[in-house]
Design a protein around this motif. Structure first.
Motif, PDB file in Angstrom:
ATOM      1  N   ASN A  36       0.495  -0.827   0.025  1.00  0.00           N
ATOM      2  CA  ASN A  36      -0.285   0.036  -0.510  1.00  0.00           C
ATOM      3  C   ASN A  36       0.905   1.258   0.209  1.00  0.00           C
ATOM      4  N   SER A  37       2.248   1.486  -0.192  1.00  0.00           N
ATOM      5  CA  SER A  37       2.694   2.746   0.102  1.00  0.00           C
ATOM      6  C   SER A  37       2.842   2.773  -1.962  1.00  0.00           C
ATOM      7  N   VAL A  38       2.136   1.996  -3.129  1.00  0.00           N
ATOM      8  CA  VAL A  38       2.567   1.848  -4.190  1.00  0.00           C
ATOM      9  C   VAL A  38       0.735   2.741  -4.114  1.00  0.00           C
ATOM     10  N   LEU A  39       0.819   4.274  -4.999  1.00  0.00           N
ATOM     11  CA  LEU A  39      -0.193   4.663  -5.716  1.00  0.00           C
ATOM     12  C   LEU A  39       0.054   4.423  -6.719  1.00  0.00           C
ATOM     13  N   PRO A  40      -1.220   3.552  -7.253  1.00  0.00           N
ATOM     14  CA  PRO A  40      -1.446   3.226  -8.951  1.00  0.00           C
ATOM     15  C   PRO A  40      -1.938   4.490  -9.951  1.00  0.00           C
ATOM     16  N   PHE A  41      -1.424   4.524 -10.882  1.00  0.00           N
ATOM     17  CA  PHE A  41      -1.830   5.704 -11.808  1.00  0.00           C
ATOM     18  C   PHE A  41      -2.243   5.318 -12.919  1.00  0.00           C
ATOM     19  N   ILE A  42      -2.820   5.295 -13.837  1.00  0.00           N
ATOM     20  CA  ILE A  42      -3.240   4.287 -14.804  1.00  0.00           C
ATOM     21  C   ILE A  42      -3.278   4.885 -16.082  1.00  0.00           C
ATOM     22  N   GLY A  43      -2.716   5.164 -17.685  1.00  0.00           N
ATOM     23  CA  GLY A  43      -3.018   5.110 -18.412  1.00  0.00           C
ATOM     24  C   GLY A  43      -1.953   5.369 -19.949  1.00  0.00           C
ATOM     25  N   ILE A  44      -2.068   5.766 -20.710  1.00  0.00           N
ATOM     26  CA  ILE A  44      -1.870   5.179 -22.231  1.00  0.00           C
ATOM     27  C   ILE A  44      -0.439   7.145 -22.268  1.00  0.00           C
ATOM     28  N   HIS A  45       0.792   6.812 -22.299  1.00  0.00           N
ATOM     29  CA  HIS A  45       1.660   8.016 -22.433  1.00  0.00           C
ATOM     30  C   HIS A  45       2.024   7.889 -23.783  1.00  0.00           C
ATOM     31  N   PRO A  46       2.073   9.435 -24.009  1.00  0.00           N
ATOM     32  CA  PRO A  46       2.352   9.809 -25.169  1.00  0.00           C
ATOM     33  C   PRO A  46       3.314   9.241 -26.442  1.00  0.00           C
ATOM     34  N   GLU A  47       3.825   8.515 -25.676  1.00  0.00           N
ATOM     35  CA  GLU A  47       4.952   6.896 -26.539  1.00  0.00           C
ATOM     36  C   GLU A  47       3.896   5.927 -27.215  1.00  0.00           C
ATOM     37  N   CYS A  48       3.140   5.761 -26.243  1.00  0.00           N
ATOM     38  CA  CYS A  48       2.611   4.753 -25.981  1.00  0.00           C
ATOM     39  C   CYS A  48       1.054   4.981 -26.829  1.00  0.00           C
ATOM     40  N   ALA A  49       0.843   5.726 -27.538  1.00  0.00           N
ATOM     41  CA  ALA A  49      -0.675   6.675 -28.464  1.00  0.00           C
ATOM     42  C   ALA A  49      -1.712   5.289 -28.741  1.00  0.00           C
ATOM     43  N   ASN A  50      -0.790   4.540 -30.129  1.00  0.00           N
ATOM     44  CA  ASN A  50      -1.192   3.426 -30.386  1.00  0.00           C
ATOM     45  C   ASN A  50      -1.795   2.311 -29.905  1.00  0.00           C
ATOM     46  N   ASP A  51      -1.641   2.937 -28.346  1.00  0.00           N
ATOM     47  CA  ASP A  51      -2.278   1.068 -27.389  1.00  0.00           C
ATOM     48  C   ASP A  51      -3.618   1.249 -27.420  1.00  0.00           C
ATOM     49  N   ASP A  52      -4.576   0.237 -26.852  1.00  0.00           N
ATOM     50  CA  ASP A  52      -5.995  -0.383 -27.154  1.00  0.00           C
ATOM     51  C   ASP A  52      -6.189   0.771 -25.735  1.00  0.00           C
ATOM     52  N   LEU A  53      -6.658   2.442 -26.503  1.00  0.00           N
ATOM     53  CA  LEU A  53      -8.070   3.294 -25.527  1.00  0.00           C
ATOM     54  C   LEU A  53      -9.557   2.749 -24.426  1.00  0.00           C
ATOM     55  N   GLU A  54      -9.905   2.130 -26.092  1.00  0.00           N
ATOM     56  CA  GLU A  54     -10.730   1.253 -24.816  1.00  0.00           C
ATOM     57  C   GLU A  54     -10.725  -0.135 -23.901  1.00  0.00           C
ATOM     58  N   LYS A  55      -9.449  -0.493 -23.755  1.00  0.00           N
ATOM     59  CA  LYS A  55      -8.953  -1.309 -22.278  1.00  0.00           C
ATOM     60  C   LYS A  55      -9.277  -0.443 -21.959  1.00  0.00           C
ATOM     61  N   MET A  56      -8.290   0.383 -21.883  1.00  0.00           N
ATOM     62  CA  MET A  56      -7.541   1.147 -20.805  1.00  0.00           C
ATOM     63  C   MET A  56      -8.621   1.842 -19.957  1.00  0.00           C
ATOM     64  N   ILE A  57     -10.001   2.353 -20.845  1.00  0.00           N
ATOM     65  CA  ILE A  57     -10.709   2.980 -20.423  1.00  0.00           C
ATOM     66  C   ILE A  57     -11.706   1.941 -19.747  1.00  0.00           C
ATOM     67  N   LYS A  58     -12.490   1.054 -19.887  1.00  0.00           N
ATOM     68  CA  LYS A  58     -12.321  -0.394 -19.293  1.00  0.00           C
ATOM     69  C   LYS A  58     -11.779  -0.902 -17.694  1.00  0.00           C
ATOM     70  N   LEU A  59     -10.260  -0.618 -18.415  1.00  0.00           N
ATOM     71  CA  LEU A  59      -8.872  -0.449 -16.850  1.00  0.00           C
ATOM     72  C   LEU A  59      -9.683  -0.238 -15.671  1.00  0.00           C
ATOM     73  N   ILE A  60      -9.662   1.821 -16.603  1.00  0.00           N
ATOM     74  CA  ILE A  60      -9.634   2.534 -15.500  1.00  0.00           C
ATOM     75  C   ILE A  60     -11.714   2.448 -14.908  1.00  0.00           C
ATOM     76  N   GLU A  61     -13.155   2.215 -15.435  1.00  0.00           N
ATOM     77  CA  GLU A  61     -13.553   1.841 -14.979  1.00  0.00           C
ATOM     78  C   GLU A  61     -14.012   0.888 -13.784  1.00  0.00           C
ATOM     79  N   ASP A  62     -12.937  -0.475 -14.202  1.00  0.00           N
ATOM     80  CA  ASP A  62     -12.927  -1.360 -13.772  1.00  0.00           C
ATOM     81  C   ASP A  62     -12.284  -1.186 -11.947  1.00  0.00           C
ATOM     82  N   ASN A  63     -11.104  -0.561 -11.971  1.00  0.00           N
ATOM     83  CA  ASN A  63     -10.737  -0.331 -11.077  1.00  0.00           C
ATOM     84  C   ASN A  63     -10.462   1.287  -9.962  1.00  0.00           C
ATOM     85  N   HIS A  64     -11.653   2.171 -10.926  1.00  0.00           N
ATOM     86  CA  HIS A  64     -11.477   3.384 -10.250  1.00  0.00           C
ATOM     87  C   HIS A  64     -10.954   3.147  -8.914  1.00  0.00           C
ATOM     88  N   ALA A  65     -11.991   2.477  -7.745  1.00  0.00           N
ATOM     89  CA  ALA A  65     -12.214   2.695  -6.708  1.00  0.00           C
ATOM     90  C   ALA A  65     -11.052   2.403  -5.777  1.00  0.00           C
TER      91      ALA A  65
END
Ligand code: ZN
Length: 243
Positions: A77-106
């Protein structure tokens, strides 16, 4: 006035303070602890952090790396999770990322690393895609009221432009590398800024630091980025100076 400033600073790390109200912790506001470079030493690093009362906003690069960040945060619990897509990886799966945020927002502390960087753009479509990913993730962050960790290398004016439509009160311009004028704009817009270890030896960064509103300064390593001079090109570590 002072308490107002302090409370704004704390709001960026509001989720951090949730569980440990009575202890004083130091925070690394931007580090890639889930980067494979840390893997061989991760237990040593996490133990060190616990002993030294350090916490880290662990930012991510893409979907795969965000899953690694979430795993790491579940273990410690010393690790505070920030998730996202770095501009270097802009071709990554955005839909998947949105879902990941929605599933883990809490359990998410924030969204990042997100932003713009022309270094990774070779055609007009790339720039459009980067901006689209950035804006989409800013919207999702706002929906869940999460702080954002922003990469703005060579793109500060464009980031300012985009951010006029979004919440800047809980937004960090990590590794701020702008002019004095851009710093003033960042302060006027209410951003947090961090400079990183180069501030120890870079005069231009020290000048910027001296002109930054104290309540808006956060510290970061951006590990595992390596720094020269007194840091001897060692990989940035949250507890390097104390261990
Ligand atoms: Zn970074």
């Amino acid at each position: 006035m002072m308490s107002e400033k302090i409370s704004l600073r704390n709001r960026f790390i509001q989720t951090i303070l949730r569980s440990d109200k009575e202890m004083t912790y130091y925070f690394d506001s931007h580090i890639h602890l889930s980067d494979p470079a840390y893997l061989p030493d991760i237990n040593y690093i996490l133990n060190g952090m616990n002993h030294l009362k350090l916490k880290a906003c662990c930012v991510s690069m893409d979907v795969e790396n965000s899953l690694q960040t979430l795993d790491l945060a579940k273990k410690n619990n010393s690790v505070l999770p920030f998730i996202g897509i770095h501009p270097e990886c802009a071709n990554d799966d955005l839909e998947k990322m949105i879902k990941l945020i929605e599933d883990n927002h809490a359990i998410l502390s924030g969204i990042g690393e997100i932003g713009l960087d022309p270094t990774y753009v070779s055609k007009t479509d790339d720039a459009k895609r980067q901006a689209h990913v950035f804006e989409t993730l800013l919207s999702v962050a706002e929906k869940y009221n999460k702080p954002v960790s922003i990469h703005s290398r060579k793109s500060l004016d464009d980031v300012f432009e985009i951010m006029t439509s979004y919440d800047t009160k809980h937004a960090l311009l990590h590794w701020f590398d702008g002019s004095k004028k851009q710093l003033q704009k960042a302060m006027d817009m209410g951003f947090f800024v961090s400079y990183g270890p180069v501030t120890i030896y870079a005069n231009d960064k020290q000048t910027l630091l001296s002109k930054t509103d104290e309540s808006k300064i956060l510290v970061e390593t951006d590990g595992p980025v390596r720094f020269s001079r007194c840091f001897e090109m060692k990989s940035g570590q949250i507890a390097l100076s104390q261990v």
